[in-house]
Scaffold this motif. Structure first.
Motif, PDB file in Angstrom:
ATOM      1  N   ILE A 183      51.579  47.479  38.830  1.00 59.89           N
ATOM      2  CA  ILE A 183      51.691  47.280  37.397  1.00 59.89           C
ATOM      3  C   ILE A 183      52.031  48.612  36.734  1.00 59.89           C
ATOM      4  O   ILE A 183      51.772  49.690  37.282  1.00 59.89           O
ATOM      5  N   VAL A 184      52.629  48.499  35.557  1.00 59.14           N
ATOM      6  CA  VAL A 184      53.092  49.669  34.817  1.00 59.14           C
ATOM      7  C   VAL A 184      52.625  49.547  33.371  1.00 59.14           C
ATOM      8  O   VAL A 184      52.724  48.476  32.774  1.00 59.14           O
ATOM      9  N   SER A 185      52.109  50.630  32.823  1.00 57.59           N
ATOM     10  CA  SER A 185      51.721  50.633  31.414  1.00 57.59           C
ATOM     11  C   SER A 185      52.542  51.692  30.680  1.00 57.59           C
ATOM     12  O   SER A 185      52.899  52.722  31.261  1.00 57.59           O
ATOM     13  N   PRO A 186      52.870  51.454  29.416  1.00 57.68           N
ATOM     14  CA  PRO A 186      53.698  52.415  28.677  1.00 57.68           C
ATOM     15  C   PRO A 186      52.973  53.711  28.345  1.00 57.68           C
ATOM     16  O   PRO A 186      53.597  54.762  28.199  1.00 57.68           O
ATOM     17  N   GLY A 187      51.648  53.640  28.220  1.00 50.38           N
ATOM     18  CA  GLY A 187      50.854  54.823  27.929  1.00 50.38           C
ATOM     19  C   GLY A 187      49.711  54.970  28.909  1.00 50.38           C
ATOM     20  O   GLY A 187      49.565  54.175  29.839  1.00 50.38           O
ATOM     21  N   PHE A 188      48.904  55.994  28.692  1.00 55.49           N
ATOM     22  CA  PHE A 188      47.768  56.232  29.590  1.00 55.49           C
ATOM     23  C   PHE A 188      46.489  55.759  28.914  1.00 55.49           C
ATOM     24  O   PHE A 188      45.914  56.447  28.071  1.00 55.49           O
ATOM     25  N   ASN A 189      46.042  54.570  29.279  1.00 48.37           N
ATOM     26  CA  ASN A 189      44.811  53.995  28.758  1.00 48.37           C
ATOM     27  C   ASN A 189      43.769  54.052  29.876  1.00 48.37           C
ATOM     28  O   ASN A 189      43.861  53.301  30.849  1.00 48.37           O
ATOM     29  N   PRO A 190      42.770  54.924  29.768  1.00 45.06           N
ATOM     30  CA  PRO A 190      41.776  55.066  30.838  1.00 45.06           C
ATOM     31  C   PRO A 190      41.100  53.751  31.210  1.00 45.06           C
ATOM     32  O   PRO A 190      40.783  53.520  32.381  1.00 45.06           O
ATOM     33  N   ASN A 191      40.875  52.886  30.225  1.00 48.15           N
ATOM     34  CA  ASN A 191      40.213  51.612  30.507  1.00 48.15           C
ATOM     35  C   ASN A 191      41.079  50.713  31.390  1.00 48.15           C
ATOM     36  O   ASN A 191      40.580  50.065  32.315  1.00 48.15           O
ATOM     37  N   ILE A 192      42.374  50.680  31.109  1.00 49.13           N
ATOM     38  CA  ILE A 192      43.285  49.869  31.912  1.00 49.13           C
ATOM     39  C   ILE A 192      43.430  50.466  33.309  1.00 49.13           C
ATOM     40  O   ILE A 192      43.493  49.733  34.305  1.00 49.13           O
ATOM     41  N   VAL A 193      43.477  51.781  33.389  1.00 47.87           N
ATOM     42  CA  VAL A 193      43.561  52.438  34.699  1.00 47.87           C
ATOM     43  C   VAL A 193      42.323  52.114  35.532  1.00 47.87           C
ATOM     44  O   VAL A 193      42.424  51.713  36.698  1.00 47.87           O
ATOM     45  N   LYS A 194      41.141  52.267  34.945  1.00 47.62           N
ATOM     46  CA  LYS A 194      39.899  51.979  35.667  1.00 47.62           C
ATOM     47  C   LYS A 194      39.840  50.524  36.106  1.00 47.62           C
ATOM     48  O   LYS A 194      39.460  50.220  37.244  1.00 47.62           O
ATOM     49  N   TYR A 195      40.218  49.621  35.214  1.00 48.72           N
ATOM     50  CA  TYR A 195      40.157  48.202  35.547  1.00 48.72           C
ATOM     51  C   TYR A 195      41.130  47.868  36.676  1.00 48.72           C
ATOM     52  O   TYR A 195      40.790  47.099  37.587  1.00 48.72           O
TER      53      TYR A 195
END
Length: 210
Positions: free
Chosen positions: A86-98
């Motif tokens: 998966i790819v996210s446009p920004g760096f969201n620590p919560n999404i990374v951890k999940y």
């Protein structure tokens, strides 16, 4: 091959916003048949999950990613659809951890040193550089790569005219782009026209020295 090796082999990942999931398998066929068996289907549209499911069903070995992943539900939907990453446009620590908890590889977006350091702190070493051109393009990537031991997938303003400039950087695994999969051509089901664009990209990439 692991994900990094697969991306490096592809060199470019078509970034797609599917309005109609019924076109997904047809588009996948065009990509596979013309030498670019990969796609990042973005969650910018409600059809994204079904589109990924249709692509995966039609081409089980295709390299598939989910893009514009902004919520934990997006992560869950992407995993259920069968993505490889998966790819996210920004760096969201919560999404990374999940994503790490769900054991799916994530390539979060960054465009400055502070975000790269946050990513490294969380064990992420492959990053989306977004938006690439507005954030300084090749010059900015050279500066970041001189300091940080990470790999990048630039996306945003990358096209047939400048992709070789990115791919010649050792830190760049692959680039994300939309120019070979224009939304208008997908919606009008102009598969032969898309095939020409994909073939042109593949031929250009074969001549690129990485």
């Amino acid at each position: 091959m692991n994900l990094l090796e697969k991306l490096q082999t592809m060199k470019v990942v078509p970034v797609i916003a599917m309005e109609n999931a019924s076109n997904a398998a047809k588009l996948a066929k065009v990509l596979v048949d013309n030498g670019l068996p990969c796609a990042e289907v973005t969650f910018r549209t409600p059809a994204a999950k079904e589109a990924i499911i249709n692509m995966r069903k039609a081409y089980p070995d295709m390299l598939l990613g989910a893009g514009t992943v902004l919520t934990t539900k997006h992560v869950d939907d992407a995993i259920e659809a069968g993505v490889d990453f998966i790819v996210s446009p920004g760096f969201n620590p919560n999404i990374v951890k999940y994503s790490q908890q769900r054991k799916v590889e994530i390539i979060p977006g960054v465009n400055n040193p502070s975000l790269v350091e946050q990513a490294l702190e969380m064990g992420i070493e492959t990053l989306k550089f977004f938006p690439a051109e507005p954030s300084g393009g090749v010059a900015m990537l050279k500066s970041l790569s001189a300091v940080y031991p990470v790999n990048f997938m630039p996306t945003g303003g990358v096209n047939e005219a400048n992709i070789n400039n990115y791919l010649t950087l050792p830190s760049v695994l692959a680039c994300g782009g939309t120019w070979m999969v224009p939304n208008a051509l997908i919606e009008n089901e102009q598969w032969e026209d898309i095939a020409v664009l994909v073939k042109t990209v593949v031929e250009q990439l074969r001549k690129t020295v990485v």
